[in-house]
Design a protein around this motif. Structure first.
Motif, mmCIF file in Angstrom:
data_model
loop_
_atom_site.group_PDB
_atom_site.id
_atom_site.type_symbol
_atom_site.label_atom_id
_atom_site.label_comp_id
_atom_site.label_asym_id
_atom_site.label_seq_id
_atom_site.Cartn_x
_atom_site.Cartn_y
_atom_site.Cartn_z
ATOM 1 N N ALA A 1 0.840 -1.208 0.000
ATOM 2 C CA ALA A 1 0.000 0.000 0.000
ATOM 3 C C ALA A 1 0.871 1.254 0.000
ATOM 4 O O ALA A 1 0.582 2.211 -0.728
ATOM 5 C CB ALA A 1 -0.928 -0.005 1.212
ATOM 6 N N GLU A 2 1.924 1.244 0.784
ATOM 7 C CA GLU A 2 2.833 2.395 0.833
ATOM 8 C C GLU A 2 3.527 2.626 -0.510
ATOM 9 O O GLU A 2 3.896 3.746 -0.841
ATOM 10 C CB GLU A 2 3.872 2.201 1.938
ATOM 11 N N GLN A 3 3.697 1.535 -1.276
ATOM 12 C CA GLN A 3 4.321 1.637 -2.599
ATOM 13 C C GLN A 3 3.285 1.947 -3.683
ATOM 14 O O GLN A 3 3.611 1.981 -4.861
ATOM 15 C CB GLN A 3 5.040 0.329 -2.947
ATOM 16 N N LEU B 1 -2.494 -7.310 -7.872
ATOM 17 C CA LEU B 1 -1.514 -8.393 -7.795
ATOM 18 C C LEU B 1 -0.491 -8.300 -8.920
ATOM 19 O O LEU B 1 0.689 -8.571 -8.711
ATOM 20 C CB LEU B 1 -2.218 -9.755 -7.850
ATOM 21 N N ALA B 2 -0.934 -7.885 -10.077
ATOM 22 C CA ALA B 2 -0.030 -7.783 -11.226
ATOM 23 C C ALA B 2 1.064 -6.741 -10.999
ATOM 24 O O ALA B 2 2.110 -6.793 -11.644
ATOM 25 C CB ALA B 2 -0.818 -7.435 -12.484
ATOM 26 N N GLY B 3 0.850 -5.833 -10.063
ATOM 27 C CA GLY B 3 1.842 -4.798 -9.774
ATOM 28 C C GLY B 3 2.957 -5.261 -8.850
ATOM 29 O O GLY B 3 3.952 -4.563 -8.666
ATOM 30 N N ILE B 4 2.791 -6.447 -8.261
ATOM 31 C CA ILE B 4 3.817 -6.974 -7.365
ATOM 32 C C ILE B 4 4.923 -7.585 -8.215
ATOM 33 O O ILE B 4 4.679 -8.472 -9.028
ATOM 34 C CB ILE B 4 3.226 -8.015 -6.397
ATOM 35 N N ASN B 5 6.131 -7.065 -8.039
ATOM 36 C CA ASN B 5 7.263 -7.554 -8.823
ATOM 37 C C ASN B 5 8.516 -7.578 -7.958
ATOM 38 O O ASN B 5 8.450 -7.327 -6.752
ATOM 39 C CB ASN B 5 7.465 -6.685 -10.077
#
Length: 97
Positions: free
Chosen positions: A51-53, A58-62
Motif C-alpha cells: 500500500a505504501e508503494q 496483484l499484477a503490480g507486485i514484482n
C-alpha cells in the motif's frame, strides 16, 4: 494517525486473499494457532508495504516491490530469523495463490 495507517493497510487488495489463505492454513494444513497468528502479522506487513508503494493489484507486485519490502524489514533492524520467517510466510502465501 496510527489508526488511519492501519485502516489504509487493511483496505489493500490482497487482504481478502490473506484472509482466505489464513483460513486455508488453519483448516487444511492444520497449522498451530500461534503460527497462523504469526503468518497473519507477517502478511499484513507485506500488505502495508504494498500500500505504501501504491501497488493496488496483484499484477503490480514484482521484484522491485518485494525488494522494497525486504529493505523495509532490514531498516526495522529485525533479526535475520524474523526476516526469514516473514519471507517464508510471504513465499507460502504467493505459492498458494
Amino acid at each position: 494517525m496510527i489508526k488511519a495507517k492501519k485502516m489504509q493497510a487493511r483496505a489493500h487488495i490482497i487482504d481478502p486473499l490473506i484472509d482466505e489463505y489464513l483460513l486455508y492454513v488453519r483448516i487444511e494444513r492444520r497449522l498451530a494457532e500461534n503460527t497462523v497468528v504469526s503468518y497473519a502479522h507477517d502478511l499484513r506487513l507485506l500488505a502495508s508495504s504494498l500500500a505504501e508503494q501504491h501497488i493496488h493489484a496483484l499484477a503490480g507486485i514484482n521484484e522491485t516491490s518485494v525488494t522494497a519490502f525486504l529493505t523495509t524489514l532490514h531498516r526495522k533492524k529485525l533479526s535475520s530469523r524474523s526476516v526469514a520467517r516473514i519471507v517464508s510466510a510471504a513465499r507460502s502465501f504467493f505459492h498458494y495463490l
